[in-house]
Scaffold this active site. Structure first.
Site, PDB file in Angstrom:
ATOM      1  N   ASP A 202       0.847  -1.195   0.000  1.00 35.20           N
ATOM      2  CA  ASP A 202       0.000   0.000   0.000  1.00 35.20           C
ATOM      3  C   ASP A 202       0.881   1.242   0.000  1.00 35.20           C
ATOM      4  OD1 ASP A 202      -2.718   1.393   0.530  1.00 35.20           O
ATOM      5  OD2 ASP A 202      -1.378   2.199   2.074  1.00 35.20           O
TER       6      ASP A 202
ATOM      7  N   TYR B 261       2.732  10.174   0.574  1.00 37.83           N
ATOM      8  CA  TYR B 261       3.874   9.622   1.298  1.00 37.83           C
ATOM      9  C   TYR B 261       5.187  10.107   0.673  1.00 37.83           C
ATOM     10  CZ  TYR B 261       0.412   6.346   3.220  1.00 37.83           C
ATOM     11  OH  TYR B 261      -0.682   5.783   3.820  1.00 37.83           O
TER      12      TYR B 261
ATOM     13  N   LYS C   1      -3.638   5.783  -3.420  1.00 39.51           N
ATOM     14  CA  LYS C   1      -4.700   6.668  -2.933  1.00 39.51           C
ATOM     15  C   LYS C   1      -4.961   7.827  -3.881  1.00 39.51           C
ATOM     16  CE  LYS C   1      -3.557   5.168   1.709  1.00 39.51           C
ATOM     17  NZ  LYS C   1      -2.343   4.394   1.371  1.00 39.51           N
TER      18      LYS C   1
END
Length: 349
Positions: free
Chosen positions: A56, A61, A87
């Protein structure tokens, strides 16, 4: 004893079956400290060699760094041998002055500004940008990211929620119906959001970061129960509660992506005492506990070093006696009716 690590669980009414153990990659975006490129690649290699096949990540990030690192590694692997989620809700772009740009809250990461956009066009652009950073032509599922009051003031949250409900969900629905993705979900950071916002839209899963861990089960009868009732699967995104359940009370004591207060540290100390009395590692208890919830399909703890990831893999199937969970309940350290992991012989894992 059946292996949790090698088990797969179906996500709601979709074709997606996730390994119970996956790897979260926020640390590769340099959340708490910089990570040398060689170390990030060694960490990913240790996971792959240890059997990790679910990953993930997110544009947020490291402001794109995590996706670049993960994609650079996975593009050399057979695409049908791994699963990956990323995401949507943010797009990245060049800041006006990269040299003076503040990359915070990331210690390192890349120099890209972010724009929140939960509209149809924003989600499609976020998805397309992610594919390019990953150097992959497909991802298995998408997650609506950080649509909560921790990132938006009241006015912005209302506007973004409106964008999502009016057009953004259409984008996710189209990607799923076309087969581009197998499922979509929402990232949940707060227990109030798990009980409320995430239940207003139709989701296949919720990626729950903090509201259900070995430290906190306040969502057991609210948000987590709502997920069961609505057939929404749960991925536990922060089984170490963002750090303290991995490092222990004497470590860096990160909790909820900040510094743990005295009450949290004391509770962890008490859990550690029960661990010591049964010869159980805190890390194993933290990883196995949330997987026992009937809505949970996977945990995705992070790691910044190969040895951390190897320890996580070993912890998933470590034996834990039923008496350990009984003692945690008798000392009010976990909710009395919380599901706990033990088999017919009373052994964890």
């Amino acid at each position: 004893m059946d292996s949790l690590f090698h088990s797969r669980r179906k996500v709601a009414d979709t074709s997606l079956h996730l390994p119970a153990f996956g790897m979260g990659t926020a640390h590769l975006g340099e959340l708490y400290g910089t990570v040398e490129e060689s170390v990030s690649q060694a960490t990913l290699a240790a996971g792959w060699d240890g059997g990790v096949r679910y990953y993930d990540t997110a544009p947020w990030y490291g402001r794109g760094l995590s996706e670049h690192r993960l994609g650079g590694f996975l593009r050399t692997k057979p695409r049908d041998e791994f699963l990956i989620t990323t995401k949507v809700g943010r797009t990245l772009y060049r800041p006006a002055d990269p040299r003076a740009f503040d990359r915070g809250p990331w210690v390192g990461g890349l120099r890209f500004e972010v724009k929140f956009d939960y509209s149809y066009d924003g989600i499609m652009r976020s998805y397309e940008q992610a594919l390019q950073r990953l150097a992959l032509d497909t991802v298995d599922a998408l997650v609506i990211h950080d649509l909560d009051s921790g990132f938006h003031d009241e006015e912005a949250l209302a506007a973004h929620t409106k964008d999502l409900s009016e057009t953004g969900m259409k984008a996710l629905g189209e990607l799923k119906s076309s087969g581009d993705i197998a499922a979509f979900g929402m990232g949940i950071n707060m227990k109030e959001q798990l009980a409320d916002l995430a239940q207003r839209v139709d989701l296949d899963f919720a990626l729950v970061a903090m509201p259900y861990t070995l430290i906190d089960q306040d969502s057991l009868h609210t948000g987590m129960q709502a997920c069961i009732e609505r057939n929404v699967s749960v991925i536990i995104g922060a089984p170490f509660a963002s750090g303290i359940l991995a490092t222990g009370s004497a470590g860096a004591a990160h909790y909820n992506y900040g510094i743990a207060d005295a009450g949290v540290v004391e509770k962890v100390r008490r859990i550690e005492a029960v661990c010591a009395s049964h010869g159980v590692s805190l890390q194993a208890a933290a990883l196995q506990f949330p997987l026992s919830h009937p809505a949970a399909v996977a945990i995705i703890p992070g790691a910044a070093k190969p040895e951390e990831l190897k320890a996580n893999i070993a912890s998933v199937d470590a034996e834990i006696p039923a008496a350990f969970w009984d003692d945690l309940k008798s000392e009010d350290l976990i909710v009395a009716d919380a599901p706990v992991p033990f088999d017919a012989e009373g052994v964890g894992g």
